[in-house]
Motif scaffolding. Structure first.
Motif, PDB file in Angstrom:
ATOM      1  N   UNK A  11      12.271  44.844  -0.910  1.00  0.00           N
ATOM      2  CA  UNK A  11      11.437  46.047  -0.922  1.00  0.00           C
ATOM      3  C   UNK A  11      10.020  45.694  -0.497  1.00  0.00           C
ATOM      4  N   UNK A  12       9.248  46.717  -0.176  1.00  0.00           N
ATOM      5  CA  UNK A  12       7.843  46.506   0.176  1.00  0.00           C
ATOM      6  C   UNK A  12       7.103  45.826  -0.977  1.00  0.00           C
ATOM      7  N   UNK A  13       7.454  46.204  -2.208  1.00  0.00           N
ATOM      8  CA  UNK A  13       6.788  45.629  -3.378  1.00  0.00           C
ATOM      9  C   UNK A  13       7.105  44.148  -3.557  1.00  0.00           C
ATOM     10  N   UNK A  14       8.299  43.725  -3.158  1.00  0.00           N
ATOM     11  CA  UNK A  14       8.720  42.335  -3.355  1.00  0.00           C
ATOM     12  C   UNK A  14       8.485  41.448  -2.121  1.00  0.00           C
ATOM     13  N   UNK A  15       8.076  42.040  -1.009  1.00  0.00           N
ATOM     14  CA  UNK A  15       7.905  41.267   0.232  1.00  0.00           C
ATOM     15  C   UNK A  15       6.887  40.135   0.070  1.00  0.00           C
ATOM     16  N   UNK A  16       5.777  40.413  -0.579  1.00  0.00           N
ATOM     17  CA  UNK A  16       4.755  39.375  -0.782  1.00  0.00           C
ATOM     18  C   UNK A  16       5.298  38.254  -1.677  1.00  0.00           C
ATOM     19  N   UNK A  17       6.045  38.612  -2.705  1.00  0.00           N
ATOM     20  CA  UNK A  17       6.630  37.605  -3.597  1.00  0.00           C
ATOM     21  C   UNK A  17       7.607  36.713  -2.833  1.00  0.00           C
ATOM     22  N   UNK A  18       8.431  37.321  -1.978  1.00  0.00           N
ATOM     23  CA  UNK A  18       9.369  36.509  -1.196  1.00  0.00           C
ATOM     24  C   UNK A  18       8.622  35.609  -0.228  1.00  0.00           C
ATOM     25  N   UNK A  19       7.575  36.116   0.385  1.00  0.00           N
ATOM     26  CA  UNK A  19       6.762  35.311   1.293  1.00  0.00           C
ATOM     27  C   UNK A  19       6.177  34.096   0.560  1.00  0.00           C
ATOM     28  N   UNK A  20       5.743  34.292  -0.669  1.00  0.00           N
ATOM     29  CA  UNK A  20       5.205  33.186  -1.460  1.00  0.00           C
ATOM     30  C   UNK A  20       6.285  32.162  -1.799  1.00  0.00           C
ATOM     31  N   UNK A  21       7.504  32.627  -2.113  1.00  0.00           N
ATOM     32  CA  UNK A  21       8.615  31.708  -2.380  1.00  0.00           C
ATOM     33  C   UNK A  21       8.935  30.904  -1.126  1.00  0.00           C
ATOM     34  N   UNK A  22       8.899  31.562   0.028  1.00  0.00           N
ATOM     35  CA  UNK A  22       9.133  30.852   1.287  1.00  0.00           C
ATOM     36  C   UNK A  22       8.132  29.719   1.468  1.00  0.00           C
ATOM     37  N   UNK A  23       6.839  30.042   1.273  1.00  0.00           N
ATOM     38  CA  UNK A  23       5.786  29.050   1.506  1.00  0.00           C
ATOM     39  C   UNK A  23       5.732  27.955   0.451  1.00  0.00           C
ATOM     40  N   UNK A  24       6.049  28.301  -0.795  1.00  0.00           N
ATOM     41  CA  UNK A  24       5.886  27.316  -1.869  1.00  0.00           C
ATOM     42  C   UNK A  24       7.149  26.515  -2.165  1.00  0.00           C
ATOM     43  N   UNK A  48      11.498  47.676   8.460  1.00  0.00           N
ATOM     44  CA  UNK A  48      12.548  48.486   9.073  1.00  0.00           C
ATOM     45  C   UNK A  48      11.981  49.822   9.537  1.00  0.00           C
ATOM     46  N   UNK A  49      12.274  50.193  10.762  1.00  0.00           N
ATOM     47  CA  UNK A  49      11.785  51.458  11.310  1.00  0.00           C
ATOM     48  C   UNK A  49      12.409  52.664  10.611  1.00  0.00           C
ATOM     49  N   UNK A  50      13.673  52.517  10.242  1.00  0.00           N
ATOM     50  CA  UNK A  50      14.375  53.640   9.625  1.00  0.00           C
ATOM     51  C   UNK A  50      13.993  53.842   8.161  1.00  0.00           C
ATOM     52  N   UNK A  51      13.568  52.761   7.494  1.00  0.00           N
ATOM     53  CA  UNK A  51      13.154  52.832   6.086  1.00  0.00           C
ATOM     54  C   UNK A  51      11.956  51.924   5.902  1.00  0.00           C
ATOM     55  N   UNK A  52      10.781  52.485   5.863  1.00  0.00           N
ATOM     56  CA  UNK A  52       9.541  51.698   5.811  1.00  0.00           C
ATOM     57  C   UNK A  52       9.424  50.865   4.533  1.00  0.00           C
ATOM     58  N   UNK A  53      10.237  51.175   3.519  1.00  0.00           N
ATOM     59  CA  UNK A  53      10.177  50.412   2.274  1.00  0.00           C
ATOM     60  C   UNK A  53      11.073  49.174   2.319  1.00  0.00           C
ATOM     61  N   UNK A  54      11.751  48.938   3.436  1.00  0.00           N
ATOM     62  CA  UNK A  54      12.657  47.781   3.573  1.00  0.00           C
ATOM     63  C   UNK A  54      12.010  46.731   4.473  1.00  0.00           C
ATOM     64  N   UNK A  55      11.934  45.512   3.982  1.00  0.00           N
ATOM     65  CA  UNK A  55      11.390  44.403   4.747  1.00  0.00           C
ATOM     66  C   UNK A  55      12.509  43.402   5.004  1.00  0.00           C
ATOM     67  N   UNK A  56      12.656  43.015   6.252  1.00  0.00           N
ATOM     68  CA  UNK A  56      13.650  42.009   6.629  1.00  0.00           C
ATOM     69  C   UNK A  56      12.950  40.713   6.986  1.00  0.00           C
ATOM     70  N   UNK A  57      13.468  39.616   6.468  1.00  0.00           N
ATOM     71  CA  UNK A  57      13.014  38.277   6.816  1.00  0.00           C
ATOM     72  C   UNK A  57      14.166  37.590   7.543  1.00  0.00           C
ATOM     73  N   UNK A  58      13.911  37.163   8.765  1.00  0.00           N
ATOM     74  CA  UNK A  58      14.909  36.495   9.591  1.00  0.00           C
ATOM     75  C   UNK A  58      14.539  35.020   9.694  1.00  0.00           C
TER      76      UNK A  58
END
Length: 107
Positions: A11-24, A48-58
């Motif tokens: 989710x948009x709310x968890x995207x920053x948390x996942x980014x931090x897990x990636x980096x740390x 995601x264009x269809x749902x702005x609250x969805x973040x994809x990490x590839x």
């Protein structure tokens, strides 16, 4: 050359948390393994264009061959490798990665 692609969504709310897990945790954990045959490791992000609250990490990883991928996964080259802290902030992720063999390079 093998390109390994894997996606995880949050989710948009968890995207920053996942980014931090990636980096740390995730990226340093992969780099510290000093895997033979790992040629590159990149993480891409999109909203995601269809749902702005969805973040994809590839995740895009380049390996010399499928045996090197198997070394990374600990066996089955198609199995996802997702640490517990990453699973905690992702609401969905690929159970298996996709693999592509390089046919030719033009640039």
């Amino acid at each position: 050359m093998i390109l390994r692609l894997w996606s995880g969504w949050t989710t948009a709310e968890q995207a920053r948390a996942y980014d931090q897990v990636l980096d740390s945790e995730v990226a340093p954990g992969i780099v510290d393994r000093d895997l033979p045959g790992l040629e590159g490791f990149e993480v891409w992000h999109r909203v995601a264009q269809e749902r702005r609250d969805r973040h994809e990490f590839l995740t895009a990883m380049r390996f010399t061959d499928l045996a090197a991928v198997s070394e990374f996964t600990g066996g089955d080259p198609h199995t996802s490798v997702v640490p517990a802290r990453a699973r905690a902030v992702l609401d969905h992720f690929d159970a298996h990665s996709r693999h592509y063999e390089l046919r030719r390079r033009h640039v």
